[in-house]
Design a protein around this motif. Structure first.
Motif, PDB file in Angstrom:
ATOM      1  N   GLU A 113       0.835  -1.209   0.000  1.00 34.00           N
ATOM      2  CA  GLU A 113       0.000   0.000   0.000  1.00 34.00           C
ATOM      3  C   GLU A 113       0.865   1.252   0.000  1.00 34.00           C
ATOM      4  OE1 GLU A 113      -2.413  -0.545   3.445  1.00 34.00           O
ATOM      5  OE2 GLU A 113      -3.872  -1.848   2.428  1.00 34.00           O
ATOM      6  N   ARG A 114       1.919   1.229   0.793  1.00 35.79           N
ATOM      7  CA  ARG A 114       2.807   2.396   0.851  1.00 35.79           C
ATOM      8  C   ARG A 114       3.554   2.594  -0.466  1.00 35.79           C
ATOM      9  NH1 ARG A 114       5.318   2.635   7.024  1.00 35.79           N
ATOM     10  NH2 ARG A 114       3.306   2.399   8.089  1.00 35.79           N
ATOM     11  N   MET A 115       3.917   1.498  -1.090  1.00 33.95           N
ATOM     12  CA  MET A 115       4.608   1.599  -2.367  1.00 33.95           C
ATOM     13  C   MET A 115       3.683   2.202  -3.429  1.00 33.95           C
ATOM     14  SD  MET A 115       7.064  -1.323  -4.074  1.00 33.95           S
ATOM     15  CE  MET A 115       8.031  -1.540  -2.581  1.00 33.95           C
ATOM     16  N   GLU A 116       2.433   1.800  -3.415  1.00 31.04           N
ATOM     17  CA  GLU A 116       1.469   2.368  -4.365  1.00 31.04           C
ATOM     18  C   GLU A 116       1.274   3.858  -4.107  1.00 31.04           C
ATOM     19  OE1 GLU A 116       0.068   1.200  -7.107  1.00 31.04           O
ATOM     20  OE2 GLU A 116       1.257  -0.613  -6.835  1.00 31.04           O
ATOM     21  N   ARG A 117       1.320   4.256  -2.862  1.00 35.45           N
ATOM     22  CA  ARG A 117       1.198   5.679  -2.545  1.00 35.45           C
ATOM     23  C   ARG A 117       2.392   6.448  -3.107  1.00 35.45           C
ATOM     24  NH1 ARG A 117       2.331   8.842   2.638  1.00 35.45           N
ATOM     25  NH2 ARG A 117       1.111  10.749   2.403  1.00 35.45           N
ATOM     26  N   VAL A 118       3.582   5.882  -2.977  1.00 36.84           N
ATOM     27  CA  VAL A 118       4.776   6.514  -3.554  1.00 36.84           C
ATOM     28  C   VAL A 118       4.611   6.641  -5.068  1.00 36.84           C
ATOM     29  CG1 VAL A 118       7.236   6.191  -4.026  1.00 36.84           C
ATOM     30  CG2 VAL A 118       6.350   5.811  -1.710  1.00 36.84           C
ATOM     31  N   SER A 120       1.925   7.006  -6.688  1.00 34.01           N
ATOM     32  CA  SER A 120       0.940   8.038  -7.013  1.00 34.01           C
ATOM     33  C   SER A 120       1.605   9.409  -7.119  1.00 34.01           C
ATOM     34  CB  SER A 120      -0.174   8.073  -5.957  1.00 34.01           C
ATOM     35  OG  SER A 120       0.284   8.624  -4.729  1.00 34.01           O
ATOM     36  N   TYR A 121       2.697   9.607  -6.378  1.00 32.39           N
ATOM     37  CA  TYR A 121       3.454  10.853  -6.471  1.00 32.39           C
ATOM     38  C   TYR A 121       4.482  10.792  -7.604  1.00 32.39           C
ATOM     39  CZ  TYR A 121       1.664  11.625  -1.731  1.00 32.39           C
ATOM     40  OH  TYR A 121       0.858  11.780  -0.642  1.00 32.39           O
ATOM     41  N   PHE A 122       5.100   9.635  -7.744  1.00 27.41           N
ATOM     42  CA  PHE A 122       6.202   9.479  -8.693  1.00 27.41           C
ATOM     43  C   PHE A 122       5.944   8.280  -9.613  1.00 27.41           C
ATOM     44  CE2 PHE A 122       8.200  11.037  -4.657  1.00 27.41           C
ATOM     45  CZ  PHE A 122       8.447  12.339  -5.083  1.00 27.41           C
ATOM     46  N   PRO A 123       5.067   8.440 -10.622  1.00 24.70           N
ATOM     47  CA  PRO A 123       4.731   7.315 -11.519  1.00 24.70           C
ATOM     48  C   PRO A 123       5.947   6.717 -12.221  1.00 24.70           C
ATOM     49  CG  PRO A 123       3.208   9.158 -11.833  1.00 24.70           C
ATOM     50  CD  PRO A 123       4.300   9.654 -10.942  1.00 24.70           C
ATOM     51  N   LYS A 124       6.974   7.542 -12.463  1.00 32.14           N
ATOM     52  CA  LYS A 124       8.160   7.018 -13.156  1.00 32.14           C
ATOM     53  C   LYS A 124       8.832   5.896 -12.374  1.00 32.14           C
ATOM     54  CE  LYS A 124       9.678  10.811 -16.130  1.00 32.14           C
ATOM     55  NZ  LYS A 124      10.795  11.730 -16.465  1.00 32.14           N
ATOM     56  N   LEU A 125       8.739   5.941 -11.055  1.00 30.45           N
ATOM     57  CA  LEU A 125       9.375   4.898 -10.250  1.00 30.45           C
ATOM     58  C   LEU A 125       8.727   3.548 -10.497  1.00 30.45           C
ATOM     59  CD1 LEU A 125       9.978   6.707  -6.818  1.00 30.45           C
ATOM     60  CD2 LEU A 125      11.545   6.461  -8.761  1.00 30.45           C
ATOM     61  N   MET A 136      19.724   5.762 -13.126  1.00 34.17           N
ATOM     62  CA  MET A 136      18.658   6.724 -13.399  1.00 34.17           C
ATOM     63  C   MET A 136      19.211   8.152 -13.411  1.00 34.17           C
ATOM     64  SD  MET A 136      15.306   5.210 -11.494  1.00 34.17           S
ATOM     65  CE  MET A 136      15.766   5.799  -9.875  1.00 34.17           C
ATOM     66  N   SER A 137      18.407   9.069 -13.934  1.00 31.65           N
ATOM     67  CA  SER A 137      18.801  10.474 -13.970  1.00 31.65           C
ATOM     68  C   SER A 137      18.797  11.062 -12.549  1.00 31.65           C
ATOM     69  CB  SER A 137      17.828  11.270 -14.840  1.00 31.65           C
ATOM     70  OG  SER A 137      16.557  11.362 -14.208  1.00 31.65           O
ATOM     71  N   GLY A 138      19.395  12.242 -12.418  1.00 28.75           N
ATOM     72  CA  GLY A 138      19.434  12.886 -11.111  1.00 28.75           C
ATOM     73  C   GLY A 138      18.050  13.165 -10.563  1.00 28.75           C
ATOM     74  N   GLY A 139      17.140  13.608 -11.433  1.00 28.67           N
ATOM     75  CA  GLY A 139      15.776  13.880 -10.990  1.00 28.67           C
ATOM     76  C   GLY A 139      15.059  12.629 -10.531  1.00 28.67           C
ATOM     77  N   GLU A 140      15.263  11.534 -11.258  1.00 27.80           N
ATOM     78  CA  GLU A 140      14.632  10.270 -10.869  1.00 27.80           C
ATOM     79  C   GLU A 140      15.224   9.744  -9.569  1.00 27.80           C
ATOM     80  OE1 GLU A 140      13.687   8.879 -15.465  1.00 27.80           O
ATOM     81  OE2 GLU A 140      15.531   8.254 -14.471  1.00 27.80           O
ATOM     82  N   ILE A 146      13.148  10.553  -2.067  1.00 28.34           N
ATOM     83  CA  ILE A 146      11.958  11.012  -1.343  1.00 28.34           C
ATOM     84  C   ILE A 146      10.982   9.857  -1.157  1.00 28.34           C
ATOM     85  CG2 ILE A 146       9.970  12.575  -1.419  1.00 28.34           C
ATOM     86  CD1 ILE A 146      11.730  14.546  -2.983  1.00 28.34           C
ATOM     87  N   GLY A 147      10.812   9.058  -2.217  1.00 29.26           N
ATOM     88  CA  GLY A 147       9.918   7.910  -2.123  1.00 29.26           C
ATOM     89  C   GLY A 147      10.351   6.929  -1.045  1.00 29.26           C
ATOM     90  N   ARG A 148      11.643   6.693  -0.963  1.00 29.36           N
ATOM     91  CA  ARG A 148      12.165   5.795   0.089  1.00 29.36           C
ATOM     92  C   ARG A 148      11.821   6.337   1.469  1.00 29.36           C
ATOM     93  NH1 ARG A 148      18.487   5.109  -0.021  1.00 29.36           N
ATOM     94  NH2 ARG A 148      18.320   7.261   0.701  1.00 29.36           N
TER      95      ARG A 148
END
Length: 234
Positions: A113-118, A120-125, A136-140, A146-148
């Protein structure tokens, strides 16, 4: 009542006195930013709170004295620290990095559930779940860092220079996410050299110089302060 209070905090870092007795507070639900030049003591302040630097003085969080608690204990209390330079694990996949952020969670469903929430903020992950973080790029990588941190579901999220080295469009995306997290109730302490970006979204701000707080105020008011404009917004 403030969630986090620092009173007369002093700390040595790298053989010098990095903090010379700073006092500041963060109320639950706020975005508070700490701005200042390189070497002013911004990063040391965050490291003092998360337990990476030994201090003299008082640090209370939720009414509990946390001064000099080790990082794994401050993390369990709900403090997440995203360090300068991201510090992801480059040889681990995106999924493995995120799982490390949920080290204290035992229930598989909660982790999912927490991973899905992450995501939702960062679909690229989600698209790069099996990709090694270091490719990955610096932005990713910043999104991953932040996701971690979000995997631990923190009450206080501390971000150290989240815009560093990123393209302007990615910086905009990161700051939009920070604002969204705050609107959902997360308390945020933001260290940021891009003072303009930080003060735009901050409820309040502190200016630190050579280990001392020299100015504090509402974010929008600091943006029009002559001293701040000359030193950090010119």
């Amino acid at each position: 009542m403030p969630l986090l209070v620092l009173e007369n905090v002093k700390a040595n870092y790298g053989g010098i006195q990095a903090l010379k007795g700073i006092s500041m507070a963060v109320t639950e639900g706020e975005i508070v930013t700490l701005i200042g030049s390189n070497g002013a003591g911004k990063s040391t302040t965050l490291k003092s709170i998360s337990g990476q630097v030994k201090v003299n003085g008082s640090i209370t969080y939720g009414g509990q004295n946390i001064a000099n608690l080790p990082p794994h204990q401050t993390s369990r209390l709900g403090i997440a620290h995203v360090p300068e330079g991201r510090r992801i694990f480059p040889k681990l996949t995106v999924k493995e990095n995120l799982l490390i952020g949920a080290f204290a969670v035992k229930q598989k469903r909660t982790i999912e559930e927490r991973m899905e929430r992450v995501f939702s903020y960062f679909p690229k992950l989600k698209e790069r779940l099996d990709q090694k973080g270091g490719t990955m790029s610096g932005g990713e990588q910043q999104m991953l860092a932040i996701g971690r941190a979000l995997m631990g579901r923190p009450k206080l999220l501390m971000l150290d220079e989240p815009s560093m080295g990123l393209a302007p469009i990615v910086v905009e995306q990161i700051f939009e996410i920070i604002s969204e997290l705050n609107q959902e109730g997360m308390t945020i302490l933001l260290v940021e050299q891009n003072a303009y970006q930080a003060l735009q979204i901050a409820d309040r701000g502190y200016v630190i110089q050579t280990g001392e707080i020299v100015l504090e105020g509402v974010g929008k008011e600091l943006m029009v302060n002559e001293q701040v404009q000359e030193a950090y917004l010119a």
